[in-house]
Design a protein around this motif. Sequence first.
Motif, mmCIF file in Angstrom:
data_model
loop_
_atom_site.group_PDB
_atom_site.id
_atom_site.type_symbol
_atom_site.label_atom_id
_atom_site.label_comp_id
_atom_site.label_asym_id
_atom_site.label_seq_id
_atom_site.Cartn_x
_atom_site.Cartn_y
_atom_site.Cartn_z
ATOM 1 N N MET A 200 2.380 9.314 0.508
ATOM 2 C CA MET A 200 3.022 8.009 0.332
ATOM 3 C C MET A 200 4.548 8.055 0.443
ATOM 4 N N SER B 60 3.817 -6.294 7.571
ATOM 5 C CA SER B 60 2.628 -6.960 7.032
ATOM 6 C C SER B 60 1.432 -6.000 6.900
ATOM 7 N N ASP B 61 1.514 -4.816 7.503
ATOM 8 C CA ASP B 61 0.439 -3.817 7.419
ATOM 9 C C ASP B 61 0.524 -2.959 6.162
ATOM 10 N N TYR B 62 1.620 -3.025 5.436
ATOM 11 C CA TYR B 62 1.863 -2.049 4.368
ATOM 12 C C TYR B 62 0.716 -1.985 3.357
ATOM 13 N N ARG B 63 0.299 -3.119 2.859
ATOM 14 C CA ARG B 63 -0.760 -3.129 1.847
ATOM 15 C C ARG B 63 -2.061 -2.542 2.405
ATOM 16 N N SER B 64 -2.447 -2.980 3.610
ATOM 17 C CA SER B 64 -3.693 -2.491 4.221
ATOM 18 C C SER B 64 -3.635 -0.996 4.493
ATOM 19 N N SER C 69 -1.702 1.239 2.945
ATOM 20 C CA SER C 69 -1.711 1.928 1.652
ATOM 21 C C SER C 69 -3.133 2.012 1.099
ATOM 22 N N GLU C 70 -3.878 0.926 1.206
ATOM 23 C CA GLU C 70 -5.261 0.918 0.730
ATOM 24 C C GLU C 70 -6.133 1.866 1.550
ATOM 25 N N CYS D 180 -3.130 11.783 -0.736
ATOM 26 C CA CYS D 180 -2.536 10.445 -0.726
ATOM 27 C C CYS D 180 -1.199 10.451 -1.466
ATOM 28 N N LYS E 183 -5.451 5.431 0.478
ATOM 29 C CA LYS E 183 -6.084 5.705 -0.819
ATOM 30 C C LYS E 183 -7.597 5.860 -0.674
#
Length: 140
Positions: free
Chosen positions: A31, A9-13, A15-16, A27, A19
């Motif tokens: 990735m 569930s942390d992946y999006r946060s 990744s942001e 970055c 970036k």
Amino acid sequence: MQIRSFQLSDYRSVSELLKEVLSEECCEETMGPFARQLSWDSDLVLVAEQAGTLAGVLIGTIDQQKGYVYRIAVKEQFQRQGVGRALVANMDNRFRQRNVLKVMIAGDKHNELLRPFYESLGSRQLDFARMSQPLSIVAG
């Protein structure tokens, strides 16, 4: 502040955050290895949370009984508050639990910019070194 293992569930946060904090080049270079490390051993990807907000991330790996701090990123609003120091200390503990003989900083031009931070950690000397294989091909 809470330091814990990465969760899906942390992946999006995360990744942001990468970036936001890292240069575009850094970055892009991070990735792929980040995703590979997650597939090998997500316990070596740490996140720091402060007041319910993702404050930082540290990507580590183990290569031939050496632990490597591959990449660290802390959101600007949380910098100079001990988040990076806490992430490195927690990773060091995880490396020790796995009988890692030496802890290194993955030597690349991006980590070289953070040399003053790593040198400020003081208590345990962390050496900069090239990994025997880049994280992109290390088998965990």
